[in-house]
Design a protein around this motif. Structure first.
Motif, PDB file in Angstrom:
ATOM      1  N   PHE A 128      -2.978  -7.433   4.982  1.00 43.02           N
ATOM      2  CA  PHE A 128      -3.028  -6.017   4.641  1.00 43.02           C
ATOM      3  C   PHE A 128      -3.626  -5.246   5.814  1.00 43.02           C
ATOM      4  O   PHE A 128      -4.674  -5.618   6.338  1.00 43.02           O
ATOM      5  N   ILE A 129      -2.954  -4.158   6.183  1.00 44.04           N
ATOM      6  CA  ILE A 129      -3.409  -3.331   7.303  1.00 44.04           C
ATOM      7  C   ILE A 129      -3.637  -1.913   6.792  1.00 44.04           C
ATOM      8  O   ILE A 129      -2.725  -1.281   6.268  1.00 44.04           O
ATOM      9  N   GLN A 130      -4.863  -1.427   6.936  1.00 46.89           N
ATOM     10  CA  GLN A 130      -5.174  -0.070   6.494  1.00 46.89           C
ATOM     11  C   GLN A 130      -4.599   0.935   7.481  1.00 46.89           C
ATOM     12  O   GLN A 130      -4.513   0.663   8.678  1.00 46.89           O
ATOM     13  N   SER A 131      -4.243   2.124   6.965  1.00 51.01           N
ATOM     14  CA  SER A 131      -3.700   3.134   7.872  1.00 51.01           C
ATOM     15  C   SER A 131      -3.761   4.519   7.249  1.00 51.01           C
ATOM     16  O   SER A 131      -3.994   4.677   6.052  1.00 51.01           O
ATOM     17  N   ARG A 167      -9.688  -1.199   2.141  1.00 53.63           N
ATOM     18  CA  ARG A 167      -9.907  -2.594   2.509  1.00 53.63           C
ATOM     19  C   ARG A 167     -10.371  -3.435   1.322  1.00 53.63           C
ATOM     20  O   ARG A 167     -10.381  -4.665   1.395  1.00 53.63           O
ATOM     21  N   PHE A 168     -10.734  -2.761   0.229  1.00 49.72           N
ATOM     22  CA  PHE A 168     -11.189  -3.495  -0.953  1.00 49.72           C
ATOM     23  C   PHE A 168     -10.109  -3.601  -2.042  1.00 49.72           C
ATOM     24  O   PHE A 168     -10.381  -4.090  -3.138  1.00 49.72           O
ATOM     25  N   THR A 169      -8.895  -3.131  -1.756  1.00 51.43           N
ATOM     26  CA  THR A 169      -7.833  -3.146  -2.762  1.00 51.43           C
ATOM     27  C   THR A 169      -7.028  -4.448  -2.842  1.00 51.43           C
ATOM     28  O   THR A 169      -6.441  -4.728  -3.890  1.00 51.43           O
ATOM     29  N   ARG A 200      -4.577 -15.702  -1.110  1.00 52.44           N
ATOM     30  CA  ARG A 200      -5.516 -15.268  -0.079  1.00 52.44           C
ATOM     31  C   ARG A 200      -4.974 -14.043   0.649  1.00 52.44           C
ATOM     32  O   ARG A 200      -3.763 -13.908   0.839  1.00 52.44           O
ATOM     33  N   ALA A 201      -5.886 -13.192   1.047  1.00 51.73           N
ATOM     34  CA  ALA A 201      -5.530 -11.997   1.805  1.00 51.73           C
ATOM     35  C   ALA A 201      -6.383 -11.927   3.059  1.00 51.73           C
ATOM     36  O   ALA A 201      -7.530 -12.384   3.075  1.00 51.73           O
ATOM     37  N   ASP A 238     -12.828  -3.707  -7.553  1.00 55.63           N
ATOM     38  CA  ASP A 238     -11.912  -2.659  -8.020  1.00 55.63           C
ATOM     39  C   ASP A 238     -12.180  -1.445  -7.137  1.00 55.63           C
ATOM     40  O   ASP A 238     -13.124  -0.684  -7.376  1.00 55.63           O
ATOM     41  N   ALA A 239     -11.380  -1.289  -6.100  1.00 59.37           N
ATOM     42  CA  ALA A 239     -11.656  -0.281  -5.073  1.00 59.37           C
ATOM     43  C   ALA A 239     -11.699   1.130  -5.635  1.00 59.37           C
ATOM     44  O   ALA A 239     -12.581   1.922  -5.286  1.00 59.37           O
TER      45      ALA A 239
END
Length: 302
Positions: free
Chosen positions: A6-9, A76-78, A88-89, A146-147
């Motif tokens: 997962f990449i945040q953006s 990043r917590f989702t 796994r993430a 739970d983001a």
């Protein structure tokens, strides 16, 4: 075992996220063994719903803004919930570029921990802390994440953003540590596995652009405050020409190899048709990417 990166953006860092996704696949011996998802700010309406409202961040109550460079950090917590608390993430910032095989991280022995990260060393007045900008997650051990719920608690002043980001709400027994090379802060060596261009003022694709993140002001003594006001007044009256000062503009990265790495990846993506020049031109026009980006790519491709 299901593996997913997962990449945040957000809009400002979207090209970086695309490059990060490409680098992870490019440098893996098993690129089909894991999926990639870019988590874009715009796809999470609960972030936008809080714009303008104040949340707890350390000692201050700051208004939430959608146009800050790092408005994506709650995302990043989702991943555990997104993956139904299975598999796994790995979650990374959009300025993190794998130069080693990310499957080595996915498949490592987590020794019973639910989350693994590295420690960020102390810097000036800031003590060491857990860096959540790159994390390996065993989702089954993170059913308490739970983001959206935690994000809303920031605005009720029940939770503190800084403690959340630094994983201070996580039990020590559920946190393991991996080697610093899996989140190498502005350091590119033969040992580096994930390069993180973490110092925002020198991100290689931003050089020369106006800074678009919130700069936290330090408390100033009255004399210093007067000096600062006079300096700002001088600028506004034309005493300092635009572009002649470091204040307010991104600076060149001190390591030219990191700039070369980023634009080599972009050049490869263009050559393979994974992105087109129109996308880069649009990002340049919006001041998300430095205005000589395509020229740099063409030079590297020649």
């Amino acid at each position: 075992m299901q593996y997913k990166l997962f990449i945040q953006s957000n809009d400002e860092q979207y090209l970086g996220a695309l490059v990060a996704a490409y680098a992870a696949k490019r440098n893996s011996r098993q690129p089909d063994a894991f999926d990639v998802e870019i988590m874009h700010y715009n796809d999470y309406p609960w972030l936008e719903a809080r714009v303008g409202q104040r949340f707890l961040r350390g000692l201050e109550r700051r208004p939430w803004a959608h146009d800050d460079l790092q408005s994506f950090t709650p995302l990043r917590f989702t991943p555990p919930k997104t993956m139904n608390y299975q598999g796994r993430a790995i979650v990374i910032d959009p300025d993190c570029f794998a130069v080693a095989d990310i499957m080595e991280l996915f498949t490592r022995d987590m020794q019973g921990a639910g989350v693994m990260c590295r420690i960020r060393p102390p810097l000036k007045e800031m003590p060491a802390y857990r860096a959540s900008s790159v994390m390996l997650l065993d989702n089954a051990k993170l059913t308490h994440w739970d983001a959206e719920k935690t994000f809303n608690e920031l605005f009720e002043f029940k939770k503190d953003y800084l403690k959340w980001i630094k994983l201070e709400y996580e039990a020590d027994s559920n946190v393991g540590l991996f080697e610093p090379e899996w989140n190498d802060f502005d350091k590119l060596t033969p040992a580096t596995k994930i390069l993180h261009t973490t110092y925002r003022r020198t991100q290689p694709w931003k050089t020369g652009l106006p800074i678009d993140f919130t700069v936290r002001a330090k408390p100033e003594k009255s004399a210093s405050l007067v000096k600062s006001v006079l300096k700002s007044l001088k600028k506004s009256l034309g005493g300092t020409k635009p572009g002649r000062t470091k204040d307010g503009f991104y600076q060149p990265h001190p390591d030219p190899n990191q700039e070369k790495l980023f634009f080599t990846l972009v050049s490869e993506m263009l050559a393979k048709g994974l992105i087109d020049e129109k996308l880069v031109e649009r990002e340049m026009a919006q001041n998300h990417v430095r205005h000589d980006a395509l020229d740099l790519c063409r030079r590297l491709a020649a």
